[in-house]
Write an enzyme that holds these catalytic residues in place. Structure first.
Site, PDB file in Angstrom:
ATOM      1  N   SER A 132     -25.738  10.925 -32.227  1.00  0.00           N
ATOM      2  CA  SER A 132     -26.178  11.619 -31.042  1.00  0.00           C
ATOM      3  C   SER A 132     -27.285  12.951 -31.509  1.00  0.00           C
ATOM      4  O   SER A 132     -27.383  13.364 -32.496  1.00  0.00           O
ATOM      5  CB  SER A 132     -24.856  12.294 -30.730  1.00  0.00           C
ATOM      6  OG  SER A 132     -25.017  13.547 -29.786  1.00  0.00           O
ATOM      7  N   LYS A 171     -19.857  14.828 -34.596  1.00  0.00           N
ATOM      8  CA  LYS A 171     -21.112  13.791 -34.990  1.00  0.00           C
ATOM      9  C   LYS A 171     -22.078  14.058 -36.187  1.00  0.00           C
ATOM     10  O   LYS A 171     -22.277  13.005 -36.793  1.00  0.00           O
ATOM     11  CB  LYS A 171     -21.798  13.889 -33.338  1.00  0.00           C
ATOM     12  CG  LYS A 171     -21.058  13.247 -32.351  1.00  0.00           C
ATOM     13  CD  LYS A 171     -20.477  12.093 -32.250  1.00  0.00           C
ATOM     14  CE  LYS A 171     -21.656  10.744 -32.368  1.00  0.00           C
ATOM     15  NZ  LYS A 171     -20.854   9.339 -32.367  1.00  0.00           N
ATOM     16  N   PRO A 195     -28.659   9.561 -29.440  1.00  0.00           N
ATOM     17  CA  PRO A 195     -28.956   9.703 -27.847  1.00  0.00           C
ATOM     18  C   PRO A 195     -28.746  10.873 -27.315  1.00  0.00           C
ATOM     19  O   PRO A 195     -27.880  11.623 -27.998  1.00  0.00           O
ATOM     20  CB  PRO A 195     -28.019   8.721 -27.360  1.00  0.00           C
ATOM     21  CG  PRO A 195     -27.262   7.819 -28.488  1.00  0.00           C
ATOM     22  CD  PRO A 195     -27.394   8.667 -29.653  1.00  0.00           C
TER      23      PRO A 195
HETATM   24  P1  NAP Z   1     -16.575   6.270 -24.445  1.00  0.00           P
HETATM   25  O1  NAP Z   1     -16.868   5.243 -23.252  1.00  0.00           O
HETATM   26  O2  NAP Z   1     -15.550   7.140 -24.410  1.00  0.00           O
HETATM   27  O3  NAP Z   1     -16.365   5.291 -25.621  1.00  0.00           O
HETATM   28  C1  NAP Z   1     -15.745   5.900 -27.082  1.00  0.00           C
HETATM   29  C2  NAP Z   1     -15.285   4.540 -27.754  1.00  0.00           C
HETATM   30  O4  NAP Z   1     -14.638   5.260 -28.937  1.00  0.00           O
HETATM   31  C3  NAP Z   1     -14.208   3.852 -26.896  1.00  0.00           C
HETATM   32  O5  NAP Z   1     -14.292   2.513 -26.920  1.00  0.00           O
HETATM   33  C4  NAP Z   1     -12.746   4.060 -27.794  1.00  0.00           C
HETATM   34  O6  NAP Z   1     -11.829   2.977 -27.762  1.00  0.00           O
HETATM   35  C5  NAP Z   1     -13.320   4.439 -29.104  1.00  0.00           C
HETATM   36  N1  NAP Z   1     -12.404   5.381 -29.834  1.00  0.00           N
HETATM   37  C6  NAP Z   1     -12.024   6.741 -29.681  1.00  0.00           C
HETATM   38  N2  NAP Z   1     -11.104   7.087 -30.595  1.00  0.00           N
HETATM   39  C7  NAP Z   1     -11.017   5.687 -31.415  1.00  0.00           C
HETATM   40  C8  NAP Z   1      -9.882   5.564 -32.395  1.00  0.00           C
HETATM   41  N3  NAP Z   1      -9.157   6.587 -32.948  1.00  0.00           N
HETATM   42  N4  NAP Z   1      -9.946   4.366 -32.955  1.00  0.00           N
HETATM   43  C9  NAP Z   1     -10.596   3.425 -32.440  1.00  0.00           C
HETATM   44  N5  NAP Z   1     -11.583   3.472 -31.553  1.00  0.00           N
HETATM   45  C10 NAP Z   1     -11.753   4.752 -30.744  1.00  0.00           C
HETATM   46  O7  NAP Z   1     -18.060   7.023 -24.744  1.00  0.00           O
HETATM   47  P2  NAP Z   1     -19.450   6.582 -25.170  1.00  0.00           P
HETATM   48  O8  NAP Z   1     -20.055   7.546 -24.077  1.00  0.00           O
HETATM   49  O9  NAP Z   1     -19.504   5.141 -24.709  1.00  0.00           O
HETATM   50  O10 NAP Z   1     -19.664   6.659 -26.590  1.00  0.00           O
HETATM   51  C11 NAP Z   1     -19.995   5.905 -27.546  1.00  0.00           C
HETATM   52  C12 NAP Z   1     -20.528   6.530 -28.606  1.00  0.00           C
HETATM   53  O11 NAP Z   1     -21.863   7.135 -28.169  1.00  0.00           O
HETATM   54  C13 NAP Z   1     -19.679   7.599 -29.282  1.00  0.00           C
HETATM   55  O12 NAP Z   1     -20.045   7.411 -30.556  1.00  0.00           O
HETATM   56  C14 NAP Z   1     -20.317   8.852 -28.788  1.00  0.00           C
HETATM   57  O13 NAP Z   1     -20.291  10.088 -29.624  1.00  0.00           O
HETATM   58  C15 NAP Z   1     -21.933   8.342 -28.594  1.00  0.00           C
HETATM   59  N6  NAP Z   1     -22.651   9.232 -27.742  1.00  0.00           N
HETATM   60  C16 NAP Z   1     -22.176   9.404 -26.572  1.00  0.00           C
HETATM   61  C17 NAP Z   1     -23.105   9.869 -25.613  1.00  0.00           C
HETATM   62  C18 NAP Z   1     -22.793  10.051 -24.006  1.00  0.00           C
HETATM   63  O14 NAP Z   1     -23.392  10.884 -23.329  1.00  0.00           O
HETATM   64  N7  NAP Z   1     -22.038   9.214 -23.569  1.00  0.00           N
HETATM   65  C19 NAP Z   1     -24.296  10.648 -26.082  1.00  0.00           C
HETATM   66  C20 NAP Z   1     -24.657  10.653 -27.400  1.00  0.00           C
HETATM   67  C21 NAP Z   1     -23.826   9.815 -28.260  1.00  0.00           C
HETATM   68  P3  NAP Z   1     -11.032   2.625 -26.892  1.00  0.00           P
HETATM   69  O15 NAP Z   1     -11.696   1.693 -25.710  1.00  0.00           O
HETATM   70  O16 NAP Z   1      -9.763   1.937 -27.376  1.00  0.00           O
HETATM   71  O17 NAP Z   1     -10.389   3.716 -25.923  1.00  0.00           O
END
Ligand code: NAP
Length: 351
Positions: A132, A171, A195
């Site tokens: 991130s 992160k 991102p």
């Molecule tokens: P999201 O929809 O909340 O996805 C998070 C994922 O992590 C879910 O699939 C969840 O699994 C999984 N997860 C969380 N805790 C876990 C655990 N203990 N064991 C296994 N899986 C686990 O959010 P997202 O926005 O798509 O985020 C995806 C990635 O992008 C993350 O690494 C986040 O830090 C990064 N990111 C996001 C943003 C943003 O603005 N959204 C910006 C920069 C970076 P379940 O489906 O089983 O709940």
């Protein structure tokens, strides 16, 4: 040079998430086979959209149960994979009671567990990690310590901790852990995606992703009486997903990649929404003074220190390397925001 065999399955961790779902769609549409990990494969609501995608595309999709905190739980999902795309990590920034247990452990130990399992799997040649911009900086005020007043891939977040901005800290240490593990072996190489705030239409009906929650709040009146003057960096979920796939299949791809289409304030986003949707929804109309947010921050799960170091401070990001190294281009922020809200309306998520 790591050329990935497209006949081998690609592992996507956290497969049912907001971003991962788009990555899986691109891979399946390209005819690739995907191994997706989810915490609970029996939760049919969480994976129904992926099953539907698999039904209508050329690639084959298989689900594997895996938890970031369970040491060996990724081994089965890695079998025969040459490419690993590790997106799973807890993402929330308010309502945190125990940062170590809720954010830091799963992010850091989870990265270690996935990457060590990759090293145990002789076929793995490349790991793409979703980090991130939060691993580059902690607070908007950190812009004053950059060279030239702009964040680049050379910056590391040195201001977050377990007590202050714990998500950003999680992160940062997860990405550092990944680089450390990558440097300790030579079987696979690491490419990192950093991102900004990801927005854009969701493939899932889930509303627990922070990105989706915030967009809902724009439409349900949460910020009706005003938003703080807060600058954020926006990028489209479809562009971020494409960048992950390019990072996986571009042999010469290297290093960290800032993914940001543009910087906007929360009020800018509201104006973009009002431009298309008019007064049909209670979008915020004004910025409230920083002093008010400083006073009420704890009521909204924020600290006063957060308000002091972020509200009213513009930020800028250099996105040139991602375009050059991965050959991606960015959708305009206006399109991203308007299409995201349209999807929320179309899916009846505002009730
Ligand atoms: P999201 O929809 O909340 O996805 C998070 C994922 O992590 C879910 O699939 C969840 O699994 C999984 N997860 C969380 N805790 C876990 C655990 N203990 N064991 C296994 N899986 C686990 O959010 P997202 O926005 O798509 O985020 C995806 C990635 O992008 C993350 O690494 C986040 O830090 C990064 N990111 C996001 C943003 C943003 O603005 N959204 C910006 C920069 C970076 P379940 O489906 O089983 O709940």
């Amino acid at each position: 040079m790591r050329t990935i065999d497209k006949n081998k399955p690609v592992l996507v961790t956290g497969g049912a998430g907001y971003l991962a779902s788009w990555i899986i769609k691109i891979l399946l549409d390209d005819g690739l086979d995907v191994n997706a990990t989810v915490r609970d494969p029996a939760d049919s609501e969480k994976i129904a959209h992926l099953e539907e995608l698999a039904r209508t595309s050329r690639g084959r999709l298989r689900f594997f149960e895996a938890d970031l905190l369970a040491k060996d739980s990724f081994d089965a999902s890695l079998r025969d994979c040459e490419l690993v795309i590790h997106t799973a990590s807890p993402f929330f920034i308010t309502g945190i009671k125990d940062p170590e247990r809720e954010l830091i452990q799963p992010a850091q130990a989870g990265t270690r567990n996935v990457l060590e399992a990759a090293t145990r799997t002789a076929t793995v040649k490349r790991v793409v990690l979703t980090s991130s911009v939060a691993a580059l900086y902690g607070d908007n005020a950190d812009i004053s310590s950059t060279q030239g007043g702009i964040f680049t891939e050379n910056d590391w977040n040195e201001t977050s901790s377990e007590a202050h901005q714990p998500y950003s800290y999680s992160k940062t240490i997860a990405e550092k852990e990944a680089w450390k593990i990558a440097e300790g072996q030579s079987q696979w190489d690491l490419v990192v995606i950093n991102p900004g705030w990801i927005l854009g239409p969701s493939l899932t009906q889930r509303t627990d992703s922070m990105s989706i929650k915030t967009m809902l709040e724009f439409g349900n009146g949460t910020y009706k009486s005003g938003v703080p003057q807060l600058w954020t960096s926006i990028v489209d979920v479809r562009d971020v997903a494409r960048a992950h796939v390019k990072a996986g299949f571009t042999p010469e791809a290297r290093g960290r990649h800032i993914l940001v289409s543009g910087e906007r304030t929360l009020l800018d986003l509201a104006l973009i929404l009002r431009d298309k949707f008019g007064d049909d929804y209670p979008f915020p109309r004004r910025e409230a003074p920083k002093s008010i947010f400083w006073l009420i921050a704890p009521l909204y799960g924020r600290t006063r220190k957060y308000v002091s170091l972020n509200v009213g401070i513009p930020i800028r990001f250099d996105n040139r390397y991602s375009q050059k190294d991965l050959g991606i281009s960015y959708r305009p922020v206006e399109q991203t925001v308007q299409e995201h809200f349209q999807q929320i309306v179309d899916n009846g998520l505002l009730g």
